[in-house]
Scaffold this motif. Structure first.
Motif, short mmCIF file in Angstrom:
data_model
loop_
_atom_site.label_atom_id
_atom_site.label_comp_id
_atom_site.label_asym_id
_atom_site.label_seq_id
_atom_site.Cartn_x
_atom_site.Cartn_y
_atom_site.Cartn_z
N HIS A 161 0.89 -1.17 0.00
CA HIS A 161 0.00 0.00 0.00
C HIS A 161 0.92 1.21 0.00
O HIS A 161 2.15 1.04 0.11
CB HIS A 161 -0.95 -0.04 1.22
N PRO A 162 0.41 2.42 -0.13
CA PRO A 162 1.32 3.56 -0.31
C PRO A 162 2.44 3.67 0.72
O PRO A 162 3.56 4.03 0.36
CB PRO A 162 0.37 4.76 -0.28
N ALA A 163 2.20 3.32 1.98
CA ALA A 163 3.26 3.48 2.99
C ALA A 163 4.25 2.32 3.03
O ALA A 163 5.23 2.37 3.77
CB ALA A 163 2.63 3.67 4.37
N LEU A 164 3.98 1.24 2.27
CA LEU A 164 4.90 0.09 2.26
C LEU A 164 4.88 -0.50 0.85
O LEU A 164 3.98 -1.26 0.49
CB LEU A 164 4.49 -0.98 3.27
N GLN A 165 5.89 -0.14 0.07
CA GLN A 165 5.87 -0.53 -1.35
C GLN A 165 6.87 -1.64 -1.69
O GLN A 165 6.92 -2.06 -2.86
CB GLN A 165 6.05 0.70 -2.23
N GLN A 166 7.61 -2.11 -0.72
CA GLN A 166 8.44 -3.31 -0.89
C GLN A 166 9.21 -3.31 -2.21
O GLN A 166 9.11 -4.24 -3.02
CB GLN A 166 7.56 -4.55 -0.79
N TYR A 225 -3.72 3.16 9.23
CA TYR A 225 -3.03 4.46 9.32
C TYR A 225 -3.84 5.45 8.50
O TYR A 225 -4.64 5.05 7.64
CB TYR A 225 -1.57 4.36 8.85
N PRO A 226 -3.67 6.74 8.76
CA PRO A 226 -4.56 7.73 8.13
C PRO A 226 -4.23 7.99 6.66
O PRO A 226 -3.77 9.06 6.29
CB PRO A 226 -4.37 8.97 8.99
N LEU A 227 -4.45 6.96 5.84
CA LEU A 227 -4.13 7.04 4.42
C LEU A 227 -5.08 7.97 3.67
O LEU A 227 -4.67 8.75 2.81
CB LEU A 227 -4.21 5.61 3.85
N PHE A 228 -6.37 7.88 4.03
CA PHE A 228 -7.37 8.60 3.24
C PHE A 228 -7.30 10.11 3.45
O PHE A 228 -7.74 10.88 2.61
CB PHE A 228 -8.78 8.09 3.57
N GLU A 229 -6.73 10.53 4.60
CA GLU A 229 -6.62 11.97 4.86
C GLU A 229 -5.33 12.55 4.29
O GLU A 229 -5.15 13.76 4.28
CB GLU A 229 -6.63 12.25 6.37
N GLY A 276 10.48 0.74 6.02
CA GLY A 276 9.66 -0.38 6.49
C GLY A 276 8.69 0.00 7.60
O GLY A 276 7.91 -0.84 8.06
N SER A 277 8.72 1.27 8.03
CA SER A 277 7.88 1.64 9.18
C SER A 277 6.39 1.71 8.82
O SER A 277 5.53 1.79 9.70
CB SER A 277 8.34 2.98 9.76
N GLY A 278 6.08 1.66 7.54
CA GLY A 278 4.68 1.70 7.12
C GLY A 278 3.97 0.36 7.19
O GLY A 278 2.78 0.27 6.91
N ARG A 279 4.70 -0.67 7.58
CA ARG A 279 4.11 -2.01 7.60
C ARG A 279 2.95 -2.08 8.60
O ARG A 279 3.08 -1.60 9.72
CB ARG A 279 5.20 -3.03 8.00
N VAL A 280 1.81 -2.66 8.19
CA VAL A 280 0.68 -2.80 9.12
C VAL A 280 0.46 -4.25 9.53
O VAL A 280 -0.26 -4.54 10.48
CB VAL A 280 -0.63 -2.22 8.53
N GLY A 281 1.05 -5.20 8.80
CA GLY A 281 0.90 -6.61 9.13
C GLY A 281 2.21 -7.18 9.63
O GLY A 281 3.13 -6.45 9.98
N ILE A 338 1.64 9.77 -4.72
CA ILE A 338 1.31 8.62 -3.85
C ILE A 338 2.52 7.70 -3.74
O ILE A 338 2.82 7.18 -2.66
CB ILE A 338 0.05 7.89 -4.36
N ASP A 339 3.26 7.53 -4.84
CA ASP A 339 4.51 6.74 -4.78
C ASP A 339 5.43 7.26 -3.67
O ASP A 339 6.17 6.50 -3.06
CB ASP A 339 5.30 6.86 -6.09
N ALA A 340 5.39 8.56 -3.46
CA ALA A 340 6.33 9.19 -2.51
C ALA A 340 5.92 8.99 -1.05
O ALA A 340 6.62 9.46 -0.14
CB ALA A 340 6.44 10.69 -2.82
N LEU A 341 4.81 8.31 -0.79
CA LEU A 341 4.33 8.18 0.60
C LEU A 341 5.03 7.09 1.40
O LEU A 341 4.82 6.96 2.60
CB LEU A 341 2.81 7.94 0.61
N ASP A 342 5.86 6.26 0.74
CA ASP A 342 6.58 5.22 1.47
C ASP A 342 7.83 5.83 2.09
O ASP A 342 8.71 6.27 1.36
CB ASP A 342 6.95 4.08 0.51
N PRO A 343 7.93 5.85 3.42
CA PRO A 343 9.14 6.42 4.04
C PRO A 343 10.40 5.62 3.73
O PRO A 343 11.51 6.10 3.96
CB PRO A 343 8.83 6.39 5.54
N GLY A 344 10.25 4.39 3.22
CA GLY A 344 11.41 3.65 2.74
C GLY A 344 12.15 2.87 3.81
O GLY A 344 13.14 2.20 3.53
#
Ligand code: NAD
Length: 278
Positions: free
Chosen positions: A165-170, A195-199, A266-271, A258-264
């Motif tokens: 997803h945008p915060a974790l693009q692997q 995480y607050p993706l929609f906002e 791994g902190s965006g992982r939700v699972g 949206i591509d730029a939303l991954d901090p790179g």
């Protein structure tokens, strides 16, 4: 509405947009899948561990939709990777689904500590050769796991289904997949609402510009990035909304934002991290 298809390395087509049933309780699965099929979804993603294969199968049977028009995926659970267990597990899943074959069968997690995923992959190749699944792939496999199964068998997975997803693009997995002709399936495509993706302005501004919802923007992003995506919702209204994503196109700048939303990092992982699941 015609959903675009992608071609797997087996030569079979997969609808790029489907419906996932993780955490849909067994007694609600038939109703959820029935409404998804009514809306027009033809690709259903389930797994043995979701314990709702019977409900998925009941909805498919009740729909009267010809089998060849449907694309059904299920997955081998982690405790069935050893010895001949994958064969038993595949037959059990088919019995529960009431199907003679699935379109795609996946190893659910590599569970590297057990070190049985190479055996699982060898058995999936046999299961495919027996006609119980049209295509085989994996889920949650990192490049090190992908390298090993290909080295052992010479068989490249048709897909790798990963948290995306945008915060974790692997990006390391995406690069491996692109180099080997493996398609990427995004699980948790909406970040599972964790995480607050929609906002986020990149998402919210695109939604306003196209007069669609933030969820539709994110699903559209997955499609435009070439990923296969199957958001989950038990509500028919949201199922319909998530399916209605072909009438607009994100601009290159919107995709890039949206591509730029991954901090790179791994902190965006939700699972779970694949190395932690055993
Ligand atoms: P998701 O990102 O699809 O999020 C689902 C959540 O988003 C639900 O809470 C739902 O209510 C909400 N939602 C759905 N549509 C919405 C909309 N239009 N507006 C607002 N909220 C909306 O997460 P998921 O269900 O975990 O992932 C999708 C599918 O991926 C699963 O159903 C399953 O098939 C698969 N999956 C696979 C693995 C794996 O390990 N292979 C793990 C998790 C999920």
């Amino acid at each position: 509405m015609t959903i675009p298809t992608l071609t797997l390395n087996s030569g079979h087509a997969i609808p790029q947009l489907g419906f996932g049933v993780f955490l849909v309780p067994a007694d609600e699965a038939e109703a959820a899948v029935s409404s998804a099929l009514e809306i027009g979804y033809r690709h259903i993603d389930t797994a043995a561990i979701y314990r709702n294969e019977e409900g998925v199968g009941a909805a498919i049977a009740a729909s009267g939709i010809p089998r060849e028009e449907l694309f059904v995926t299920t997955k081998l659970w982690n405790d069935r990777q050893s010895g001949e267990q994958p064969h038993e597990a595949a037959r059990e899943s088919l019995d529960k689904l009431g199907l003679e074959y699935v379109d795609l069968y996946l190893t659910h997690w590599p569970t590297p500590e057990k070190d049985t995923y190479v055996n699982a992959w060898e058995k999936l190749v046999e299961i495919r050769d027996q006609g119980l699944t049209r295509s085989i792939g994996v889920s949650n496999h990192l490049p090190e796991h992908l390298d090993r199964i290909v080295e052992a068998t010479g068989v490249v997975p048709a897909v790798d289904q990963i948290e995306l997803h945008p915060a974790l693009q692997q990006r390391d997995v995406l690069e491996w997949a692109a180099a080997h002709g493996t398609l990427i399936e995004s699980w948790g495509p909406l970040g599972q609402g964790k995480y607050p993706l929609f906002e986020n302005p990149a998402v919210a501004e695109a939604a306003a510009a196209h007069e669609v919802t933030p969820a539709q923007v994110v699903i559209r992003w997955h499609l435009q990035r070439g990923f296969i995506v199957f958001p989950k919702s038990s509500s028919p209204e949201r199922q319909a909304q998530n399916f209605d994503v072909l009438g607009f196109e994100l601009t290159d700048a919107e995709v890039a934002a949206i591509d730029a939303l991954d901090p790179g990092d791994g902190s965006g992982r939700v699972g779970s991290h694949p190395l932690d699941v055993n």
